[in-house]
Design a protein around this motif. Structure first.
Motif, PDB file in Angstrom:
ATOM      1  N   TYR A 180      28.032  49.090  47.473  1.00 39.95           N
ATOM      2  CA  TYR A 180      29.277  49.857  47.528  1.00 39.95           C
ATOM      3  C   TYR A 180      30.125  49.480  48.738  1.00 39.95           C
ATOM      4  O   TYR A 180      31.356  49.544  48.682  1.00 39.95           O
ATOM      5  N   GLU A 181      29.498  49.057  49.809  1.00 45.14           N
ATOM      6  CA  GLU A 181      30.249  48.586  50.978  1.00 45.14           C
ATOM      7  C   GLU A 181      30.994  47.298  50.645  1.00 45.14           C
ATOM      8  O   GLU A 181      32.124  47.090  51.088  1.00 45.14           O
ATOM      9  N   ARG A 182      30.351  46.444  49.856  1.00 40.64           N
ATOM     10  CA  ARG A 182      31.000  45.199  49.445  1.00 40.64           C
ATOM     11  C   ARG A 182      32.231  45.496  48.583  1.00 40.64           C
ATOM     12  O   ARG A 182      33.266  44.836  48.717  1.00 40.64           O
ATOM     13  N   ILE A 183      32.118  46.469  47.708  1.00 40.41           N
ATOM     14  CA  ILE A 183      33.255  46.855  46.864  1.00 40.41           C
ATOM     15  C   ILE A 183      34.423  47.331  47.733  1.00 40.41           C
ATOM     16  O   ILE A 183      35.578  46.971  47.494  1.00 40.41           O
ATOM     17  N   LYS A 184      34.117  48.101  48.766  1.00 42.34           N
ATOM     18  CA  LYS A 184      35.165  48.576  49.683  1.00 42.34           C
ATOM     19  C   LYS A 184      35.799  47.420  50.443  1.00 42.34           C
ATOM     20  O   LYS A 184      37.007  47.386  50.660  1.00 42.34           O
ATOM     21  N   ASP A 185      34.969  46.467  50.851  1.00 40.11           N
ATOM     22  CA  ASP A 185      35.450  45.366  51.697  1.00 40.11           C
ATOM     23  C   ASP A 185      36.313  44.368  50.933  1.00 40.11           C
ATOM     24  O   ASP A 185      37.326  43.897  51.450  1.00 40.11           O
ATOM     25  N   VAL A 186      35.913  44.008  49.699  1.00 40.81           N
ATOM     26  CA  VAL A 186      36.613  42.931  48.993  1.00 40.81           C
ATOM     27  C   VAL A 186      37.352  43.396  47.745  1.00 40.81           C
ATOM     28  O   VAL A 186      38.033  42.604  47.098  1.00 40.81           O
ATOM     29  N   GLY A 187      37.205  44.658  47.391  1.00 43.25           N
ATOM     30  CA  GLY A 187      37.870  45.180  46.202  1.00 43.25           C
ATOM     31  C   GLY A 187      36.988  45.112  44.974  1.00 43.25           C
ATOM     32  O   GLY A 187      36.059  44.298  44.899  1.00 43.25           O
ATOM     33  N   PRO A 188      37.263  45.959  43.979  1.00 41.17           N
ATOM     34  CA  PRO A 188      36.391  46.045  42.801  1.00 41.17           C
ATOM     35  C   PRO A 188      36.353  44.782  41.946  1.00 41.17           C
ATOM     36  O   PRO A 188      35.304  44.442  41.404  1.00 41.17           O
ATOM     37  N   ASP A 189      37.472  44.079  41.830  1.00 42.38           N
ATOM     38  CA  ASP A 189      37.484  42.896  40.957  1.00 42.38           C
ATOM     39  C   ASP A 189      36.670  41.749  41.548  1.00 42.38           C
ATOM     40  O   ASP A 189      35.939  41.065  40.836  1.00 42.38           O
ATOM     41  N   ARG A 190      36.807  41.549  42.856  1.00 41.21           N
ATOM     42  CA  ARG A 190      36.013  40.486  43.499  1.00 41.21           C
ATOM     43  C   ARG A 190      34.524  40.841  43.477  1.00 41.21           C
ATOM     44  O   ARG A 190      33.676  40.000  43.153  1.00 41.21           O
ATOM     45  N   ALA A 191      34.186  42.077  43.795  1.00 46.24           N
ATOM     46  CA  ALA A 191      32.773  42.489  43.796  1.00 46.24           C
ATOM     47  C   ALA A 191      32.178  42.394  42.397  1.00 46.24           C
ATOM     48  O   ALA A 191      31.049  41.944  42.220  1.00 46.24           O
ATOM     49  N   ALA A 192      32.954  42.795  41.384  1.00 42.90           N
ATOM     50  CA  ALA A 192      32.466  42.705  40.011  1.00 42.90           C
ATOM     51  C   ALA A 192      32.308  41.249  39.588  1.00 42.90           C
ATOM     52  O   ALA A 192      31.364  40.901  38.872  1.00 42.90           O
ATOM     53  N   SER A 193      33.210  40.387  40.038  1.00 43.53           N
ATOM     54  CA  SER A 193      33.099  38.955  39.728  1.00 43.53           C
ATOM     55  C   SER A 193      31.809  38.389  40.292  1.00 43.53           C
ATOM     56  O   SER A 193      31.091  37.631  39.618  1.00 43.53           O
ATOM     57  N   GLU A 194      31.502  38.739  41.522  1.00 43.76           N
ATOM     58  CA  GLU A 194      30.277  38.251  42.151  1.00 43.76           C
ATOM     59  C   GLU A 194      29.050  38.740  41.398  1.00 43.76           C
ATOM     60  O   GLU A 194      28.100  37.979  41.168  1.00 43.76           O
ATOM     61  N   TRP A 195      29.051  40.005  40.996  1.00 47.61           N
ATOM     62  CA  TRP A 195      27.938  40.562  40.228  1.00 47.61           C
ATOM     63  C   TRP A 195      27.765  39.824  38.903  1.00 47.61           C
ATOM     64  O   TRP A 195      26.661  39.396  38.555  1.00 47.61           O
ATOM     65  N   LEU A 196      28.854  39.662  38.179  1.00 49.02           N
ATOM     66  CA  LEU A 196      28.782  39.058  36.857  1.00 49.02           C
ATOM     67  C   LEU A 196      28.323  37.603  36.911  1.00 49.02           C
ATOM     68  O   LEU A 196      27.456  37.177  36.141  1.00 49.02           O
ATOM     69  N   LEU A 197      28.884  36.825  37.824  1.00 48.68           N
ATOM     70  CA  LEU A 197      28.499  35.418  37.925  1.00 48.68           C
ATOM     71  C   LEU A 197      27.075  35.265  38.435  1.00 48.68           C
ATOM     72  O   LEU A 197      26.353  34.351  38.036  1.00 48.68           O
ATOM     73  N   ARG A 198      26.667  36.173  39.303  1.00 48.91           N
ATOM     74  CA  ARG A 198      25.280  36.161  39.799  1.00 48.91           C
ATOM     75  C   ARG A 198      24.303  36.384  38.645  1.00 48.91           C
ATOM     76  O   ARG A 198      23.193  35.849  38.646  1.00 48.91           O
ATOM     77  N   CYS A 199      24.739  37.143  37.653  1.00 45.75           N
ATOM     78  CA  CYS A 199      23.880  37.462  36.510  1.00 45.75           C
ATOM     79  C   CYS A 199      24.060  36.497  35.341  1.00 45.75           C
ATOM     80  O   CYS A 199      23.444  36.671  34.290  1.00 45.75           O
ATOM     81  N   GLY A 200      24.916  35.473  35.510  1.00 44.28           N
ATOM     82  CA  GLY A 200      25.064  34.471  34.461  1.00 44.28           C
ATOM     83  C   GLY A 200      26.213  34.696  33.496  1.00 44.28           C
ATOM     84  O   GLY A 200      26.319  34.007  32.477  1.00 44.28           O
ATOM     85  N   ALA A 201      27.091  35.654  33.785  1.00 50.39           N
ATOM     86  CA  ALA A 201      28.257  35.910  32.934  1.00 50.39           C
ATOM     87  C   ALA A 201      29.455  35.098  33.425  1.00 50.39           C
ATOM     88  O   ALA A 201      29.388  34.426  34.458  1.00 50.39           O
ATOM     89  N   LYS A 202      30.568  35.164  32.683  1.00 53.43           N
ATOM     90  CA  LYS A 202      31.808  34.495  33.053  1.00 53.43           C
ATOM     91  C   LYS A 202      32.937  35.522  33.104  1.00 53.43           C
ATOM     92  O   LYS A 202      32.879  36.545  32.405  1.00 53.43           O
ATOM     93  N   VAL A 203      33.956  35.232  33.889  1.00 51.62           N
ATOM     94  CA  VAL A 203      35.124  36.113  33.957  1.00 51.62           C
ATOM     95  C   VAL A 203      36.398  35.283  33.818  1.00 51.62           C
ATOM     96  O   VAL A 203      36.429  34.105  34.162  1.00 51.62           O
ATOM     97  N   ARG A 204      37.432  35.932  33.307  1.00 52.18           N
ATOM     98  CA  ARG A 204      38.755  35.319  33.261  1.00 52.18           C
ATOM     99  C   ARG A 204      39.746  36.296  33.881  1.00 52.18           C
ATOM    100  O   ARG A 204      39.709  37.494  33.576  1.00 52.18           O
ATOM    101  N   TYR A 205      40.598  35.772  34.739  1.00 52.09           N
ATOM    102  CA  TYR A 205      41.534  36.637  35.457  1.00 52.09           C
ATOM    103  C   TYR A 205      42.877  36.742  34.742  1.00 52.09           C
ATOM    104  O   TYR A 205      43.291  35.836  34.012  1.00 52.09           O
TER     105      TYR A 205
END
Length: 201
Positions: A39-64
Motif C-alpha cells: 500500500y505504501e508503493r501505491i501511495k508513492d507511485v500511484g495506482p496505475d503504476r503499482a498495478a502495472s508492476e503487480w500484473l507484469l510480475r505475475c505474468g500478465a500484460k497491460v495496455r495504457y
C-alpha cells in the motif's frame, strides 16, 4: 565362479525429487508473494503504476490509454510524470494473479477491458471482488473469462453489478451449471450487454 555386484555408493545415488504436492505448495507460496499488496508503493507511485508492476510480475500484460502497444516486460515499464500512464486494458492470460492481489484494482479509473484466460487462481471471490469495485462498475466495458476452472455460477452471477459492461465472453467454464438462469439475470440487470457463451456440457 563367484559373481559380485558393485553397489552404487549412497552418496552417488540419484537424488529423489520432492513429491508433486510439495512443488505445488512452493509455487503457490511464491505466487502469493507476487500478489502481495504494498500500500505504501501505491501511495508513492500511484495506482496505475503499482498495478502495472503487480500484473507484469505475475505474468500478465497491460495496455495504457492512448497507446496500442502492450506492456509485458517488467523492466521496460515506461517512466514519466506520476499518473501519466493509465491502464486501459489487462490481458491476464496464463498469469498467476489471485484474489489477494486484487486491491491493486481499486484505484484504476480507466480500465475498460479485462481478459482472464487460463488463470488457475481465478475463482468466484475474484469476480465478486471485481463486481464490488466502484471504479470498475463505472469503467469496465469488456470482460472475457476463458478456461478458469474454479469459476462457478456464483462468481458469474455477481457480475450483474458491472452496470456499464457491454460485452461478456464466457468460454470453457465447467463450473457453470445454470446457463439459462445466468443469461436471464445478466440481461435483466444490464440490458445492453452482449453475452457470448461457449460452455462445455
Amino acid at each position: 565362479m563367484i559373481i559380485t555386484r558393485c553397489l552404487r555408493p549412497s552418496f552417488l545415488a540419484k537424488p529423489r525429487l520432492p513429491p508433486l504436492s510439495g512443488c505445488r505448495q512452493f509455487w503457490g507460496w511464491l505466487n502469493a508473494v507476487f500478489n502481495r499488496v504494498d500500500y505504501e508503493r501505491i501511495k508513492d507511485v500511484g495506482p496505475d503504476r503499482a498495478a502495472s508492476e503487480w500484473l507484469l510480475r505475475c505474468g500478465a500484460k497491460v495496455r495504457y490509454e492512448g497507446f496500442d502497444k502492450w506492456q509485458y516486460d517488467y523492466n521496460g515499464l515506461p517512466t514519466g510524470p506520476l499518473g501519466k500512464y493509465k491502464i486501459q486494458a489487462i490481458d491476464a492470460t496464463e498469469s498467476c494473479i489471485m484474489s489477494r492481489g486484487f486491491d491493486h484494482l481499486d484505484g484504476l479509473e480507466h480500465l475498460e477491458e479485462l481478459k482472464l484466460c487460463q488463470c488457475i487462481y481465478i475463482e468466484d471471490t475474484c469476480l465478486e471482488r471485481i463486481s464490488k469495485t466502484d471504479n470498475l462498475q463505472k469503467s469496465l466495458r469488456r470482460l472475457e473469462i476463458i478456461s478458469c476452472g474454479n469459476v462457478t455460477d456464483k462468481g458469474v452471477i455477481s457480475l450483474h453489478s458491472l452496470r456499464n459492461l457491454e460485452f461478456l465472453l464466457l468460454r470453457d467454464l465447467p463450473g457453470i451449471q445454470k446457463k439459462e438462469m445466468i443469461l436471464e439475470l445478466l440481461q435483466k440487470s444490464i440490458p445492453p450487454l452482449q453475452i457470448e457463451l461457449d460452455l462445455k456440457d
